[in-house]
Scaffold this active site. Structure first.
Site, PDB file in Angstrom:
ATOM      1  N   GLY A   1      48.227  -3.510 -38.557  1.00 60.25           N
ATOM      2  CA  GLY A   1      49.606  -3.138 -38.858  1.00 60.25           C
ATOM      3  C   GLY A   1      50.297  -2.578 -37.635  1.00 60.25           C
ATOM      4  O   GLY A   1      49.657  -2.195 -36.661  1.00 60.25           O
TER       5      GLY A   1
ATOM      6  N   GLY B   1      53.218   0.150 -37.101  1.00 59.74           N
ATOM      7  CA  GLY B   1      54.137   1.096 -37.736  1.00 59.74           C
ATOM      8  C   GLY B   1      55.297   1.398 -36.820  1.00 59.74           C
ATOM      9  O   GLY B   1      55.557   0.672 -35.859  1.00 59.74           O
ATOM     10  N   GLY B   2      55.982   2.480 -37.140  1.00 62.01           N
ATOM     11  CA  GLY B   2      57.136   2.879 -36.348  1.00 62.01           C
ATOM     12  C   GLY B   2      56.735   3.298 -34.947  1.00 62.01           C
ATOM     13  O   GLY B   2      57.462   3.080 -33.983  1.00 62.01           O
ATOM     14  N   PHE B   3      55.581   3.898 -34.819  1.00 61.39           N
ATOM     15  CA  PHE B   3      55.240   4.515 -33.545  1.00 61.39           C
ATOM     16  C   PHE B   3      53.981   3.979 -32.896  1.00 61.39           C
ATOM     17  O   PHE B   3      53.484   4.550 -31.941  1.00 61.39           O
ATOM     18  CB  PHE B   3      55.080   6.029 -33.732  1.00 61.39           C
ATOM     19  CG  PHE B   3      56.335   6.697 -34.164  1.00 61.39           C
ATOM     20  CD1 PHE B   3      57.408   6.808 -33.300  1.00 61.39           C
ATOM     21  CD2 PHE B   3      56.452   7.195 -35.445  1.00 61.39           C
ATOM     22  CE1 PHE B   3      58.576   7.425 -33.692  1.00 61.39           C
ATOM     23  CE2 PHE B   3      57.622   7.830 -35.856  1.00 61.39           C
ATOM     24  CZ  PHE B   3      58.686   7.934 -34.984  1.00 61.39           C
ATOM     25  N   GLY B   4      53.424   2.916 -33.433  1.00 60.33           N
ATOM     26  CA  GLY B   4      52.207   2.437 -32.797  1.00 60.33           C
ATOM     27  C   GLY B   4      51.680   1.221 -33.504  1.00 60.33           C
ATOM     28  O   GLY B   4      52.302   0.691 -34.420  1.00 60.33           O
ATOM     29  N   GLU B   5      50.529   0.765 -33.063  1.00 59.44           N
ATOM     30  CA  GLU B   5      49.901  -0.392 -33.690  1.00 59.44           C
ATOM     31  C   GLU B   5      48.472  -0.011 -34.062  1.00 59.44           C
ATOM     32  O   GLU B   5      47.820   0.741 -33.345  1.00 59.44           O
ATOM     33  CB  GLU B   5      49.914  -1.574 -32.721  1.00 59.44           C
ATOM     34  CG  GLU B   5      51.329  -2.045 -32.430  1.00 59.44           C
ATOM     35  CD  GLU B   5      51.404  -3.129 -31.357  1.00 59.44           C
ATOM     36  OE1 GLU B   5      50.350  -3.508 -30.799  1.00 59.44           O
ATOM     37  OE2 GLU B   5      52.529  -3.570 -31.076  1.00 59.44           O
ATOM     38  N   ILE B   6      48.019  -0.564 -35.189  1.00 55.61           N
ATOM     39  CA  ILE B   6      46.659  -0.276 -35.661  1.00 55.61           C
ATOM     40  C   ILE B   6      45.836  -1.550 -35.589  1.00 55.61           C
ATOM     41  O   ILE B   6      46.292  -2.605 -36.053  1.00 55.61           O
ATOM     42  CB  ILE B   6      46.670   0.189 -37.128  1.00 55.61           C
ATOM     43  CG1 ILE B   6      47.562   1.412 -37.311  1.00 55.61           C
ATOM     44  CG2 ILE B   6      45.256   0.455 -37.613  1.00 55.61           C
ATOM     45  CD1 ILE B   6      46.882   2.713 -37.063  1.00 55.61           C
TER      46      ILE B   6
ATOM     47  N   LYS C   1      44.170   3.100 -33.003  1.00 59.90           N
ATOM     48  CA  LYS C   1      45.623   3.231 -33.032  1.00 59.90           C
ATOM     49  C   LYS C   1      46.098   3.307 -31.594  1.00 59.90           C
ATOM     50  O   LYS C   1      45.588   4.117 -30.820  1.00 59.90           O
ATOM     51  CB  LYS C   1      46.021   4.494 -33.808  1.00 59.90           C
ATOM     52  CG  LYS C   1      47.519   4.574 -34.059  1.00 59.90           C
ATOM     53  CD  LYS C   1      47.847   5.581 -35.148  1.00 59.90           C
ATOM     54  CE  LYS C   1      49.341   5.615 -35.397  1.00 59.90           C
ATOM     55  NZ  LYS C   1      49.706   6.502 -36.504  1.00 59.90           N
TER      56      LYS C   1
ATOM     57  N   ASP D   1      55.221  13.305 -43.493  1.00 61.08           N
ATOM     58  CA  ASP D   1      55.482  11.903 -43.842  1.00 61.08           C
ATOM     59  C   ASP D   1      54.528  11.465 -44.955  1.00 61.08           C
ATOM     60  O   ASP D   1      53.872  10.428 -44.867  1.00 61.08           O
ATOM     61  CB  ASP D   1      55.357  11.002 -42.614  1.00 61.08           C
ATOM     62  CG  ASP D   1      56.041   9.646 -42.815  1.00 61.08           C
ATOM     63  OD1 ASP D   1      56.828   9.501 -43.787  1.00 61.08           O
ATOM     64  OD2 ASP D   1      55.785   8.725 -41.999  1.00 61.08           O
TER      65      ASP D   1
HETATM   66  N1  LIG Z   1      41.883   4.557 -39.999  1.00 66.45           N
HETATM   67  C1  LIG Z   1      42.474   3.531 -40.601  1.00 66.45           C
HETATM   68  N2  LIG Z   1      41.745   2.623 -41.280  1.00 66.45           N
HETATM   69  C2  LIG Z   1      42.330   1.569 -41.902  1.00 66.45           C
HETATM   70  N3  LIG Z   1      43.642   1.344 -41.891  1.00 66.45           N
HETATM   71  C3  LIG Z   1      44.432   2.205 -41.238  1.00 66.45           C
HETATM   72  C4  LIG Z   1      43.903   3.343 -40.559  1.00 66.45           C
HETATM   73  N4  LIG Z   1      44.934   4.011 -40.009  1.00 66.45           N
HETATM   74  C5  LIG Z   1      46.042   3.321 -40.344  1.00 66.45           C
HETATM   75  N5  LIG Z   1      45.757   2.241 -41.072  1.00 66.45           N
HETATM   76  C6  LIG Z   1      46.694   1.242 -41.638  1.00 66.45           C
HETATM   77  O1  LIG Z   1      47.788   1.050 -40.776  1.00 66.45           O
HETATM   78  C7  LIG Z   1      49.000   1.450 -41.411  1.00 66.45           C
HETATM   79  C8  LIG Z   1      49.906   2.176 -40.432  1.00 66.45           C
HETATM   80  O2  LIG Z   1      49.212   3.288 -39.907  1.00 66.45           O
HETATM   81  P1  LIG Z   1      49.920   4.627 -39.458  1.00 66.45           P
HETATM   82  O3  LIG Z   1      50.743   5.129 -40.606  1.00 66.45           O
HETATM   83  O4  LIG Z   1      48.914   5.545 -38.894  1.00 66.45           O
HETATM   84  O5  LIG Z   1      50.864   4.114 -38.293  1.00 66.45           O
HETATM   85  P2  LIG Z   1      52.398   4.328 -38.015  1.00 66.45           P
HETATM   86  O6  LIG Z   1      52.672   3.583 -36.773  1.00 66.45           O
HETATM   87  O7  LIG Z   1      52.780   5.751 -38.003  1.00 66.45           O
HETATM   88  O8  LIG Z   1      53.025   3.601 -39.280  1.00 66.45           O
HETATM   89  P3  LIG Z   1      54.177   4.018 -40.273  1.00 66.45           P
HETATM   90  O9  LIG Z   1      55.361   4.299 -39.428  1.00 66.45           O
HETATM   91  O10 LIG Z   1      54.283   2.804 -41.144  1.00 66.45           O
HETATM   92  O11 LIG Z   1      53.697   5.225 -41.049  1.00 66.45           O
HETATM   93  C9  LIG Z   1      48.588   2.324 -42.594  1.00 66.45           C
HETATM   94  O12 LIG Z   1      49.482   2.197 -43.667  1.00 66.45           O
HETATM   95  C10 LIG Z   1      47.227   1.750 -42.953  1.00 66.45           C
HETATM   96  O13 LIG Z   1      47.357   0.684 -43.866  1.00 66.45           O
END
Ligand SMILES: Nc1ncnc2c1ncn2[C@@H]1O[C@H](COP(=O)(O)OP(=O)(O)OP(=O)(O)O)[C@@H](O)[C@H]1O
Length: 299
Positions: free
Chosen positions: A28, A30-35, A50, A141
């Site tokens: 995925g 998200g707004g601030f990074g990639e997983i 991340k 959040d």
């Molecule tokens: N440790 C993990 N194991 C499995 N999936 C994860 C993990 N961390 C994050 N993810 C998946 O990746 C998605 C986005 O992660 P995260 O919320 O940490 O990132 P973000 O960039 O802040 O995204 P957002 O802005 O959507 O909240 C989560 O909804 C989840 O489905």
């Protein structure tokens, strides 16, 4: 927060970090990074990576690392494996979890969870939020996609809290509640934000509990009244006008004192986590719900 302009991914499958973690696929962005999912070639375990570009304006991974480290050893928290940086990106390696609660809800026939699943998730969610508050931070959040179920035999019944990028310290140096700032920029996700967050007020522990309440209502009803409205101001107005008691007719009776409790709290107050968990246990007893009943997605 989905970013609108899709840029190229920071890393590609096959990429190896520090001769140890081999990237498998993107999970995925998200707004601030990639997983990413990656293979730990040392332990042969699957892990989550991340990553955040060093070019990104708002660097949040540092906060993420600080909070995740503080939370180690507590329930509902991913294992911290490592963190680091190079000239292109910052990264954090942690244990990999399964599907998040937003995905799981949407996969249900009517996009809602049963009362049994919701109440038992609520118990764990209250404890997860209590855990981050207990180390002096707010999450800010709280939303279904920031919680995931474990993916292993011994973790699949456990909820894990994700994403500490927007966390903020609520406790001051001598253990007091920090003085609130008069005006703060909005943080979080519109759909689950508390009314006070909409008003750009400093968030306290109670605001995480409001977001939890909205999550639980959505779990049971399958939607929130403002689900289709994008504009933050409009959603704020709608929440203010909305009589939150009208949610109660769809919810187990224990949500009445739940709502009364969070309504009674101010910025500096400590939520009564045990009282809220007690309500959920009452709901389980009244309905003959057992701890180890299957969750909706396990049926
Ligand atoms: N440790 C993990 N194991 C499995 N999936 C994860 C993990 N961390 C994050 N993810 C998946 O990746 C998605 C986005 O992660 P995260 O919320 O940490 O990132 P973000 O960039 O802040 O995204 P957002 O802005 O959507 O909240 C989560 O909804 C989840 O489905």
């Amino acid at each position: 927060m989905a970013s609108v302009d899709r840029k190229e991914d920071i890393i590609q499958p096959g990429f190896i970090i520090r001769e140890r973690w081999k990237v498998r696929k993107k999970l995925g962005g998200g707004g601030f990074g990639e997983i990413y999912e990656a293979l730990d070639m040392l332990t042969e375990e699957q892990i989550a990576l991340k990553v955040e570009s060093t070019l990104q304006q708002k660097q949040v991974l540092k906060m993420e690392v600080a909070v995740l480290k503080k939370l180690q050893g507590k329930d509902h928290v991913c294992k911290f494996i490592a963190c680091g940086r190079n000239d292109r990106f910052n990264y954090i390696a942690m244990s990999l979890q399964g599907r998040n609660l937003a995905e799981l809800r949407r996969a249900q026939p009517r996009a809602c969870f049963t009362i049994s699943t919701t109440i038992r998730l609520a118990l764990q969610l209250i404890s997860a939020i209590e855990a981050i508050h207990s180390v002096g931070f707010l999450h800010r959040d709280i939303k279904p996609s920031n919680f995931a179920m474990g993916r292993l035999m011994n973790t699949q019944k456990t909820v894990y809290m994700l994403d500490f990028g927007l966390a903020r310290q609520w406790v001051g140096n001598s253990g007091e509640v920090r003085q609130p700032r008069n005006v703060v920029g909005f943080r979080g996700t519109v759909r689950y934000a508390s009314i006070s967050a909409h008003k750009n007020k400093e968030m306290g522990r109670v605001d995480d509990m409001w977001s939890l309440f909205y999550m639980l209502v959505e779990f049971i009803i399958g939607q929130l009244p403002w689900r289709k409205i994008k504009d933050k101001e409009q959603v704020g107005i709608m929440k203010e006008k909305y009589d939150h008691k009208s949610f109660l007719k769809y919810l187990p009776s224990q949500f009445h004192p739940f709502l009364s409790h969070i309504t009674s709290l101010n910025y500096s107050d400590t939520p009564d986590y045990s009282f809220l968990r007690g309500l959920m246990y009452q709901g389980m007893n009244a309905r003959g719900i057992k701890d180890d009943d299957p969750f909706d997605w396990e049926k």
